[in-house]
Enzyme design. Structure first.
Site, mmCIF file in Angstrom:
data_model
loop_
_atom_site.group_PDB
_atom_site.id
_atom_site.type_symbol
_atom_site.label_atom_id
_atom_site.label_comp_id
_atom_site.label_asym_id
_atom_site.label_seq_id
_atom_site.Cartn_x
_atom_site.Cartn_y
_atom_site.Cartn_z
ATOM 1 N N THR A 82 39.343 110.135 -25.841
ATOM 2 C CA THR A 82 39.406 110.393 -24.405
ATOM 3 C C THR A 82 40.587 111.294 -24.064
ATOM 4 O OG1 THR A 82 38.318 108.312 -23.831
ATOM 5 C CG2 THR A 82 39.697 109.310 -22.137
ATOM 6 N N CYS A 336 30.108 104.643 -22.462
ATOM 7 C CA CYS A 336 31.518 104.988 -22.291
ATOM 8 C C CYS A 336 32.222 104.107 -21.266
ATOM 9 C CB CYS A 336 31.669 106.459 -21.934
ATOM 10 S SG CYS A 336 30.566 107.023 -20.645
#
Length: 394
Positions: A82, A336
Site C-alpha cells: 500500500t 483490500c
C-alpha cells in the site's frame, strides 16, 4: 474395568485465503533467520557490519530486478504494498502537475490506488484541481482497452493506473494494449502486479510496477516499487537519503522477499498447472452443488489460483465464520478492505452480487484433498447459514 477416555480431534486447518498474505515459503523463512544474524546492522553505516547489511540489501534488489526485467537501480523497497502504491500515485501526479491533474484508473483497482488518486487530484499543487477518471469494466471484471485508451488520449492526464490482474476475481487485464496507448499519449502507466507476481509472468508493459512480496510467500514487512528512469516524479514528503521511502526497509525482510520470489518463479509452471486445475474444479463443483450461486471472473483469462463466487441469501460474515468453525480459512467482502467485510467495489463494478461472496486464493502448496474437503463441506455450510437467517427451501 478400564473406561476408554473420549478423544476429541480438531479438524486440520485448511488455508484457502493466501491472497496478499500467503504462508511463508520455507526457504524464505530460512533466509529471514540467517539475515537476522548477518544483516541486522544499518546498511547506511560504513563499518563492516553495515557494509555486510548493505551487500545483502543490494543482492535482494538485484534478484528482484532480475525477476521483474528491470535495472537494479530502478527497484525501490518500501515497508508495504500500500505504501508503494500511495507513493507512486502521489509522486508522479505531483511531478507531472504542469502537464495535467487527472488520474485515469479502472473501476476495479485496489482501494489503495483509488484513494491515492482521489488524494492526488485534490491537492493544491496548481490553481486547477484534477479529476479521477474511472473506466468501467465488463461482467468478468476486465477493463475495455479501447475505452481506457480514449481516456488516456484526453488532455490533462498526469498518470494512469491499471492492475495486471484482479486479486479478487482473478481476471487478467489488457495491460499491453493500455501501455501502448499510454506511450502514444505520453502518460506513464502504473501497473499493480501485487496479485500476479510470483504466479504468472509479468512482461515489460509498464512505467511503474508495484509488487507485493507477502502475496508470493515472503514475510510481511516489505513492498516493491520499480520505476523506469524516464518517469518524472516529485515527492510530497520530506527529503531523505532514501528518496522514495524515507527510513529504508528491513534488510532481512528484503532478502526473504527475494528468495521467495526466486522460489515462486522456479516452481511457477508446476504450481500454475496444479492450481489452475483445482480452480477449474472449484468453479464447476460450486456451480453444480450450491443453489443460487454465481461464479464470477473470466473462466480462462485469469490468475491460476484465484476464484470467487457469490451465494444469494447469505451473509458473507456469517459464511466466513461458519467455514472457519469447520476448519477452512477463506476470504469474503472486498479483498483490500476485508477486515471490515465491506461490500466489494470490484463485484459492484462488474454488476455481480456483492454479498455472500467467497474468495479463494490457493497457496502454492495447497493439497488437492483439502480442496475436495472444502467442496464437500460448502453446500452444508451455505444451507446452515441460510437456515440461521431464516431462508428455507432453496
Amino acid at each position: 474395568m478400564t473406561r476408554a477416555t473420549p478423544t476429541h480431534t480438531t479438524p486440520t486447518r485448511v488455508v484457502l485465503d493466501a491472497g496478499g498474505r500467503a504462508p511463508v515459503d520455507p526457504a524464505a523463512r530460512t533466509a529471514l533467520l540467517e539475515a537476522l544474524d548477518l544483516g541486522w546492522a544499518d546498511p547506511r553505516r560504513l563499518h563492516a557490519e553495515g557494509r555486510r547489511a548493505r551487500a545483502l540489501l543490494d543482492g535482494a534488489r538485484e534478484a528482484i530486478a532480475a525477476q521483474a526485467g528491470a535495472r537494479t537501480a530502478d527497484v525501490r523497497l518500501s515497508a508495504h504494498h500500500t505504501t508503494a502504491l500511495h507513493a507512486a500515485v502521489r509522486a508522479v501526479a505531483r511531478g507531472r502537475r504542469r502537464v495535467g491533474r487527472d488520474v485515469v484508473v479502472s473501476a476495479v483497482e485496489r482501494a489503495a490506488v483509488l484513494h491515492a488518486a482521489d488524494y492526488a487530484v485534490a491537492q493544491p499543487w496548481t490553481a486547477d484541481r484534477g479529476r479521477r477518471v474511472t473506466v468501467p469494466v465488463d461482467a468478468v471484471g476486465r477493463v475495455d482497452g479501447e475505452a481506457m485508451a480514449a481516456a488516456l488520449a484526453a488532455p490533462g492526464v498526469a498518470l494512469a493506473a491499471l492492475q495486471h490482474a484482479n486479486g479478487e476475481v482473478g481476471t487478467v487485464q489488457p495491460v499491453a494494449r493500455v501501455h501502448e496507448a499510454a506511450r502514444a499519449a505520453g502518460v506513464p502507466l502504473l501497473v499493480d502486479a501485487g496479485a500476479s507476481a510470483g504466479h504468472v509472468p509479468i512482461d515489460a508493459a509498464w512505467d511503474l510496477l508495484a509488487l507485493d512480496p507477502p502475496d508470493w510467500g515472503a514475510p510481511a514487512g516489505v513492498g516493491v516499487l520499480v520505476v523506469r528512469p524516464q518517469v518524472r516524479w516529485m515527492p510530497d514528503w520530506p527529503e531523505d537519503e532514501d528518496d522514495w521511502f524515507p527510513g529504508g526497509v528491513s534488510v532481512p525482510a528484503a532478502l526473504a522477499a527475494a528468495v521467495a520470489l526466486e522460489r515462486a518463479a522456479a516452481r511457477r509452471a508446476e504450481t500454475d498447472a496444479r492450481r489452475r486445475g483445482l480452480v477449474d474444479r472449484v468453479r464447476t463443483t460450486v456451480a453444480a452443488t450450491v443453489p443460487d450461486v454465481e461464479v464470477v471472473g473470466d473462466p480462462s483469462g485469469r490468475l491460476p489460483h484465484v476464484v470467487t463466487f457469490s451465494c444469494l441469501y447469505v451473509d458473507g460474515e456469517a459464511l466466513v465464520t461458519e467455514l472457519d468453525r469447520l476448519g477452512f480459512a477463506i476470504g469474503s467482502g472486498s479483498a483490500c478492505t476485508s477486515s471490515a467485510l465491506e461490500p466489494s467495489h470490484v463485484l459492484a463494478a462488474m454488476g455481480a452480487l456483492t454479498h455472500g461472496n467467497v474468495r479463494l486464493a490457493l497457496p502454492a502448496d495447497v493439497a488437492e484433498a483439502d480442496v475436495e474437503r472444502f467442496l464437500a463441506a460448502l453446500p452444508q455450510a451455505v444451507a446452515r447459514v441460510r437456515d440461521l437467517l431464516g431462508v428455507h427451501g432453496l
